[in-house]
Write an enzyme that holds these catalytic residues in place. Structure first.
Site, PDB file in Angstrom:
ATOM      1  N   LYS A  34       0.863  -1.186   0.000  1.00  0.00           N
ATOM      2  CA  LYS A  34       0.000   0.000   0.000  1.00  0.00           C
ATOM      3  C   LYS A  34       0.895   1.231   0.000  1.00  0.00           C
ATOM      4  O   LYS A  34       1.390   1.665   1.027  1.00  0.00           O
ATOM      5  CB  LYS A  34      -0.901  -0.010   1.246  1.00  0.00           C
ATOM      6  CG  LYS A  34      -2.265   0.686   1.042  1.00  0.00           C
ATOM      7  CD  LYS A  34      -2.188   2.164   0.712  1.00  0.00           C
ATOM      8  CE  LYS A  34      -1.886   2.998   1.917  1.00  0.00           C
ATOM      9  NZ  LYS A  34      -1.883   4.473   1.588  1.00  0.00           N
ATOM     10  N   GLU A  60       9.025  16.854  14.997  1.00  0.00           N
ATOM     11  CA  GLU A  60       9.511  16.557  13.651  1.00  0.00           C
ATOM     12  C   GLU A  60       8.784  17.449  12.646  1.00  0.00           C
ATOM     13  O   GLU A  60       7.573  17.337  12.465  1.00  0.00           O
ATOM     14  CB  GLU A  60       9.281  15.086  13.307  1.00  0.00           C
ATOM     15  CG  GLU A  60       9.863  14.709  11.962  1.00  0.00           C
ATOM     16  CD  GLU A  60       9.684  13.239  11.631  1.00  0.00           C
ATOM     17  OE1 GLU A  60      10.600  12.632  11.052  1.00  0.00           O
ATOM     18  OE2 GLU A  60       8.607  12.692  11.950  1.00  0.00           O
TER      19      GLU A  60
END
Length: 481
Positions: free
Chosen positions: A174, A384
């Protein structure tokens, strides 16, 4: 490009409800292709196909030497079609064309490497006593769901597909919805080289619609995911319900330590590369640059000079050294950290400019940014960002540098710049990270393990460690009396 379909059980098929979505060129904002939008029903078809192929032994029962031969043929095709695949990858992901070309070659090396391991990683025969023996046999874990990110689409697909196939697993790949095209090309190549039907299936679509059913279904035996910490936490919880084997390669806020005795020019160049490579859209990006106080001001000035040399532009232009971010949504997220940095009191030492070419006006460009005088408690040092935003933090001595480096929920990677060999080893051992580079930044050899401590993930990829993620160990005890 023509509309792109799902690849399930050896056939190219439309999504069950016929829906599609657009994949966009990040440099221009233009639609590249319409891609089938897989949902739960399509995931069910892919899982059933992979389960059937595994249980019937279409791939797991194939001798390792034959599996290795097919992996080598895939590697050869990737080498042969590298130019075309690089152009596709560059357009779909906004990668510099040269970087995309390197990714394709590294993807080919993945298949070559795991072809070798398919025939060389055997079992063990531990001797429990004179009248008995044990055979320790590695066997494929079964059906593996492989969920990959958008920053290194083909490379990350190869990093999961190659070891899964080498181990004898069947798989459902995927890819990220932003960058689905190279995964479909990989399926095409594998099919043309003779991979049996159902062994590799590709679902294009969105995580909650196409990825979540793979994680939830008890017919899937393992999940390998690379992506955000938030999604990784969800996958870990859901996969535990059916005791799936999981490999989670998640985020990072990697420290880059520059000591006063380092090769200054190399350290500055490497530190800039560690943050600005692929627009900072790298999980291991060295976005926290820790600099010893005695060279701090000089280093900040030099880092700003490095950033000023970056040229934003179209990824196919050989003069370009920085391309676009992946999407408008991601650009907005990265941009929000400019305000966070200012609000927390960091000094904006450098901010570049975006391209002025009218053809790129709808692209998702964001300039390189350097914040100086950063405290490790600030959001730009804690979270992040996944963009070209550097946080430069001063430190006084080695102990303080190690303390700042480890003061993070993440532990994926780190870099240490010093000419003192003893310090290099001492600091590398003290840093809590899965990968530590000394006088370098961002190499990831296929032979060595890749993965992180703490919130950066669970398990390891690459090398024989990546193969083990798709294997179960069986002990067969033989009574010789």
């Amino acid at each position: 490009m023509d509309d792109q379909r799902l690849y399930i059980d050896g056939a190219w098929v439309e999504a069950q409800d016929g829906e599609t979505f657009a994949t966009i060129d990040p440099a221009t904002g233009e639609e590249i292709a319409r891609v089938a939008r897989a949902r739960a029903g399509d995931a069910d078809r892919a899982i059933a196909a992979a389960r059937r192929a595994f249980d019937e032994g279409r791939w797991s029962a194939v001798p390792p030497r034959e599996r290795a031969a097919l992996l080598r043929r895939i590697a050869h095709r990737l080498h042969t079609e590298a130019d075309e695949l690089a152009r596709l990858e560059s357009r779909d992901a906004g990668k510099l064309l040269a970087d995309a070309r390197e990714d394709v070659e590294e993807a080919a090396e993945m298949f070559d490497h795991y072809a070798g391991l398919a025939t060389s990683e055997g079992g063990e025969v531990p001797p429990p006593g004179p009248d008995a023996m044990s055979l320790v046999v590695p066997e494929p874990v079964g059906v593996a769901a492989l969920i990959t990110p958008w920053n290194f689409p083909l490379l990350m697909a190869a990093q999961k597909v190659a070891p899964a196939l080498a181990a004898g697993c069947t798989a459902i790949l995927k890819p990220a919805e932003q960058t689905p095209l190279s995964a479909l090309e990989l399926a095409r190549i594998a099919a043309e080289e003779g991979l049996p039907d159902g062994v590799l299936n590709v679902l294009t679509g969105f995580g909650p619609e196409a990825g979540a059913p793979l994680v939830e279904d008890p017919r899937v035996d393992a999940v390998s995911f690379t992506g955000s910490e938030a999604v990784g936490r969800v996958i870990g919880r859901v996969a535990a319900e059916t005791f799936k084997r999981t490999t989670l390669e998640l985020g990072g806020k990697s420290p880059n330590l520059v000591f006063a005795d380092a090769d200054f020019e190399a350290a500055i160049e490497g530190s800039a590369l560690g943050v600005f490579f692929h627009q900072g859209q790298v999980c291991s990006a060295g976005s926290r640059v820790l600099v010893e106080q005695t060279i701090y001001d000089t280093a900040v000035e030099a880092l700003c000079a490095q950033a000023a040399e970056l040229r934003l532009g179209h990824p196919a232009d050989p003069e370009t050294t920085m391309g676009p971010l992946i999407s408008a949504e991601h650009r907005a997220k990265v941009n929000s950290y400019l305000e966070h940095g200012r609000a927390d009191g960091a000094r904006l030492a450098h901010m570049g400019t975006v391209p002025t070419d009218p053809k790129l006006a709808n692209g998702f460009f964001f300039p390189p940014v350097i914040f100086a005088d950063v405290d490790n408690t600030m959001r730009i040092a804690r979270e992040e960002i996944f963009g070209p935003v550097m946080a430069v933090i001063p430190f006084g001595d080695e102990d303080e540098a190690i303390a700042i480096a480890n003061d993070t929920p993440y532990g994926l990677a780190a870099a240490v710049w010093t000419t003192d060999v003893k310090r290099a080893v001492r600091v590398s051992r003290a840093i809590r990270a899965g990968v530590v580079w000394v006088n370098d930044s961002q190499p990831a050899p296929v032979e060595a393990p890749w993965g992180g401590f703490k919130a950066s993930g669970v398990g390891r990829e690459l090398g024989r460690y990546g193969l083990r993620a798709f294997q179960e160990l069986k002990q067969i005890y033989l009574n010789l009396e």
